[in-house]
Write an enzyme that holds these catalytic residues in place. Structure first.
Site, short mmCIF file in Angstrom:
data_model
loop_
_atom_site.label_atom_id
_atom_site.label_comp_id
_atom_site.label_asym_id
_atom_site.label_seq_id
_atom_site.Cartn_x
_atom_site.Cartn_y
_atom_site.Cartn_z
N ASP A 273 35.07 75.81 -21.40
CA ASP A 273 35.75 74.66 -21.98
C ASP A 273 35.84 74.79 -23.50
O ASP A 273 35.00 75.43 -24.13
CB ASP A 273 34.93 73.40 -21.61
CG ASP A 273 35.66 72.11 -21.90
OD1 ASP A 273 36.77 71.93 -21.37
OD2 ASP A 273 35.10 71.27 -22.65
N GLU B 157 39.43 78.10 -22.14
CA GLU B 157 40.47 77.14 -22.53
C GLU B 157 40.65 77.13 -24.04
O GLU B 157 39.79 76.64 -24.78
CB GLU B 157 40.09 75.74 -22.05
CG GLU B 157 41.16 74.72 -22.39
CD GLU B 157 40.62 73.36 -22.77
OE1 GLU B 157 41.36 72.38 -22.66
OE2 GLU B 157 39.44 73.28 -23.20
C1 ABC Z 1 39.32 60.79 -21.93
C2 ABC Z 1 39.79 59.78 -20.90
C3 ABC Z 1 41.28 59.89 -20.68
C4 ABC Z 1 41.97 59.68 -21.99
C5 ABC Z 1 41.46 60.69 -22.99
C6 ABC Z 1 42.06 60.48 -24.36
O1 ABC Z 1 40.04 60.59 -23.10
O2 ABC Z 1 39.12 60.05 -19.66
O3 ABC Z 1 41.70 58.94 -19.75
O4 ABC Z 1 43.35 59.86 -21.81
C7 ABC Z 1 37.14 65.42 -20.69
C8 ABC Z 1 37.72 64.64 -19.52
C9 ABC Z 1 38.84 63.73 -19.97
C10 ABC Z 1 38.41 62.88 -21.15
C11 ABC Z 1 37.91 63.82 -22.26
C12 ABC Z 1 37.45 63.08 -23.52
O5 ABC Z 1 36.80 64.56 -21.75
O6 ABC Z 1 38.21 65.56 -18.57
O7 ABC Z 1 39.22 62.90 -18.90
O8 ABC Z 1 39.54 62.14 -21.55
O9 ABC Z 1 36.41 62.22 -23.23
C13 ABC Z 1 38.94 70.17 -22.29
C14 ABC Z 1 38.87 69.91 -20.77
C15 ABC Z 1 39.02 68.44 -20.53
C16 ABC Z 1 37.79 67.74 -21.09
C17 ABC Z 1 37.39 68.23 -22.41
C18 ABC Z 1 36.23 67.63 -23.05
C19 ABC Z 1 37.93 69.36 -22.97
O10 ABC Z 1 39.80 70.71 -20.11
O11 ABC Z 1 39.18 68.09 -19.19
O12 ABC Z 1 38.11 66.32 -21.15
O13 ABC Z 1 35.10 68.35 -22.54
C20 ABC Z 1 41.92 68.84 -26.65
C21 ABC Z 1 40.89 69.96 -26.60
C22 ABC Z 1 40.76 70.54 -25.20
C23 ABC Z 1 40.48 69.43 -24.18
C24 ABC Z 1 41.64 68.45 -24.27
C25 ABC Z 1 41.49 67.30 -23.28
O14 ABC Z 1 41.69 67.91 -25.60
O15 ABC Z 1 41.25 70.96 -27.52
O16 ABC Z 1 39.67 71.44 -25.21
N1 ABC Z 1 40.30 69.96 -22.82
C26 ABC Z 1 46.76 69.21 -28.78
C27 ABC Z 1 45.55 69.83 -29.43
C28 ABC Z 1 44.55 70.23 -28.35
C29 ABC Z 1 44.17 69.01 -27.53
C30 ABC Z 1 45.45 68.48 -26.90
C31 ABC Z 1 45.19 67.28 -26.00
O17 ABC Z 1 46.36 68.12 -27.94
O18 ABC Z 1 45.92 70.97 -30.18
O19 ABC Z 1 43.38 70.74 -28.96
O20 ABC Z 1 43.23 69.40 -26.51
O21 ABC Z 1 44.73 66.23 -26.73
C32 ABC Z 1 51.19 71.89 -27.59
C33 ABC Z 1 50.38 72.36 -28.78
C34 ABC Z 1 48.91 72.01 -28.54
C35 ABC Z 1 48.79 70.51 -28.30
C36 ABC Z 1 49.66 70.14 -27.11
C37 ABC Z 1 49.55 68.65 -26.78
O22 ABC Z 1 51.00 70.49 -27.38
O23 ABC Z 1 50.53 73.76 -28.95
O24 ABC Z 1 48.12 72.40 -29.64
O25 ABC Z 1 47.41 70.20 -27.99
O26 ABC Z 1 52.54 72.17 -27.82
#
Ligand code: ABC
Ligand code: CA
Length: 540
Positions: A228, A252
């Site tokens: 992760d 990831e």
């Molecule tokens: C919680 C709630 C959700 C709510 C959310 C805001 O908060 O439950 O209902 O919508 C875990 C849980 C989630 C939880 C989160 C936070 O924790 O599964 O349900 O969401 O509490 C990993 C995992 C993921 C996990 C975590 C945390 C990390 O796969 O399941 O979430 O351990 C970032 C991180 C990435 C993470 C992701 C969820 O958030 O980097 O590691 N996933 C941009 C940023 C990214 C970012 C992304 C999403 O937005 O650069 O870093 O990811 O926010 C592209 C660009 C990208 C861009 C995308 C959107 O567009 O190139 O850079 O990403 O074009």
């Protein structure tokens, strides 16, 4: 009988007889096909009957032992590896964002999440998989732990090994994803659930994690790990960690820019999921007649940005993004988009529920319970994934370089994409299911097929023959994908029968064997015959 002392001296000897060859290295992983599941949502004991609403963000009762009870369902689609959500102890109770059912809100990384079962249950899942010739990949979170609010957070014994202030980076939210220092040292999460960021530069923290991952892999006989939040930790952390894991890793790095993600493979030794391809892939098929050049251009960019694109994780759906099916309802577009990860470079990942037509949008709606489907193995998509996995396996069995050779991806027309990963050659189309038949030609110069070569389409089970120049005329019917392999190499593809279309080399028809629709009397008859004689298409 042995004395205890004798037994102890024999232990290392005995250990050397235990098959440790199960764990997957990069070479072994290339031939695997992965089914991703959220433990809480994939399977639960049938005595639990409470309603599970994904939108509630609560535990629904899924367990490791219930997963072990459904391995044939997964294997029946041709998947040989499962990726399960994180296994360690999480913060309890309800937060402003619900419960920790997904497993990413670590409390004590030295204990297991008892909602999913015991250590013995997890070991039993690992054993059950291995007994079926399958493999286990576990999701690991190294970047952070979790707390209900940043203000309340204080390192303590509750956080297991991380009880000192020095184990954490000082609080700040990540507000600017273009600032890499922030991305690495500030905290993910928000005011409802803060994710206190570990000080992964500290020698103590580093050493803890390296020992921890070695033990986790050993205790549960893991074959691979999914890592992760890779981009949230400095690249210099990773080589020692992945080395300590000693098994294949898929990490990831959530960013669509190949030049940003590339170095994580090239220098940090993590094999990223192919987010750079994911975004153009979705855009190529999220409506009819979309432009395909963004995808073909990205294939080239990926080739020049990664040391080895064949070790990236290819996917269409996962637990963080809206399911493709939430935006697209055309079944042919859905099938084409799902085909790409299985017929192109990299290790394919299919997210649970794709076979069941789930349509959930953003997190948490994309984490539906699967038990409501009764694990139906007769659905069109279930059989579709079985056909694709059979084609991939046949290509791998026919050619030792199938998995390591890089695919050539080009356009055959404005609506047809040629994915040439010899000996598997696919035509993906954007015309949609209501389109009239379209003809495309795969030139011998790209397929390498000689004249009169018989090839089979793993999707329709039609057999086609190249013309006198070795070119193949392919009729794209109802916008469906066409996945071709020489008939002599077909292995388990269409094991229950094929439909020959003689002469012209055209005639890819619309449905899988047993469900033919009219596209010529001969085809109908052959379809009826194969349906009558062989029943539905083979599952694997
Ligand atoms: C919680 C709630 C959700 C709510 C959310 C805001 O908060 O439950 O209902 O919508 C875990 C849980 C989630 C939880 C989160 C936070 O924790 O599964 O349900 O969401 O509490 C990993 C995992 C993921 C996990 C975590 C945390 C990390 O796969 O399941 O979430 O351990 C970032 C991180 C990435 C993470 C992701 C969820 O958030 O980097 O590691 N996933 C941009 C940023 C990214 C970012 C992304 C999403 O937005 O650069 O870093 O990811 O926010 C592209 C660009 C990208 C861009 C995308 C959107 O567009 O190139 O850079 O990403 O074009
Ligand atoms: Ca960090």
């Amino acid at each position: 009988m042995f004395t205890t002392a004798q037994a102890l001296t024999l232990l290392p000897l005995l250990a050397s007889f235990v098959p440790s060859a199960l764990a997957l290295d990069a070479t072994a992983m290339r031939s695997k096909s992965v089914y991703q599941l959220v433990t809480d949502r994939f399977a639960r004991n049938s005595s639990v009957t409470t309603t599970c609403n994904a939108a509630d963000r609560k535990y629904c009762g899924g367990t490791w032992s219930a997963v072990a009870g459904q391995l044939d369902y997964i294997k029946g689609m041709g998947f040989d590896t499962i990726w399960i959500s994180p296994v360690v102890d999480n913060i309890g109770g309800s937060t402003g964002e619900g419960e920790a059912y997904h497993g990413y809100w670590t409390l004590d990384t030295n204990s297991l999440n008892s909602n999913f079962g015991t250590a013995d249950d997890l070991k039993a899942l690992s054993t059950a998989l291995h007994n079926k010739g399958m493999y286990l990949m576990v999701d690991v979170v190294v970047n952070h732990v979790a707390a209900t609010s940043s203000a309340d957070f204080a390192p303590s014994a509750a956080y297991g090994p991380f009880s000192a202030q020095d184990d954490f980076h000082p609080f700040c939210w990540i507000t600017d994803y273009t600032n890499q220092t922030q991305v690495e040292e500030c905290w993910l999460g928000d005011s409802a659930v803060a994710l206190p960021d570990l000080n992964t530069e500290s020698a103590t923290v580093k050493q803890f994690w390296n020992t921890w991952i070695t033990q986790l892999v050993s205790n549960y006989t893991l074959d691979a790990v999914r890592i992760d939040t890779v981009k949230h930790i400095s690249q210099s952390f990773w080589p020692d960690f992945v080395n300590a894991a000693g098994v294949f890793n898929q990490g990831e790095v959530l960013n669509g820019d190949a030049t940003y993600v590339g170095p994580y493979q090239n220098t940090a030794k993590v094999n990223p999921f192919n987010y750079p391809i994911y975004y153009p892939l979705v855009r190529a098929f999220n409506g009819t007649n979309q432009n395909l050049t963004e995808l073909t251009a990205m294939v080239s960019t990926v080739k020049s940005s990664f040391n080895d694109p064949t070790l990236l994780g290819s996917f269409l759906n996962n637990h963080d993004n809206p399911r493709f099916e939430s935006a697209v309802s055309d079944t042919s577009l859905i099938k084409n988009a799902h085909t790409y990860p299985l017929v192109s470079d990299g290790i394919p990942y299919v997210y649970y529920g794709s076979e069941a037509g789930f349509k959930g949008g953003n997190d948490p709606d994309n984490r539906e319970p699967l038990w409501t489907t009764s694990y139906d193995t007769s659905s069109d998509m279930y059989k579709f994934f079985a056909s694709l996995n059979a084609a991939r396996a046949a290509a791998g069995a026919a050619s030792s370089s199938f998995y390591t050779n890089q695919a050539t991806v080009s356009t055959l027309s404005s609506t047809a994409l040629l994915v040439n990963k010899s000996p598997l050659i696919s035509v993906l189309s954007t015309t949609g299911s209501s389109a009239s038949d379209a003809s495309v030609t795969i030139p011998s110069s790209s397929s390498g097929w000689a004249k009169g070569t018989k090839v089979i389409d793993a999707v329709s089970c039609n057999e086609l023959t190249t013309d006198d120049s070795g070119n193949l005329a392919v009729t794209v019917s109802k916008g469906l994908p066409v996945v071709l392999i020489e008939s002599s190499k077909k292995g388990g593809v269409c094991a229950n029968g094929t439909t020959s279309s003689t002469g012209s080399g055209s005639g890819s028809s619309s449905k899988s064997a047993g469900e033919k629709t009219a596209s010529g009397m001969g085809l109908v008859m052959a379809g009826v015959l194969s349906a009558a004689v062989f029943g539905v298409q083979a599952l694997i």
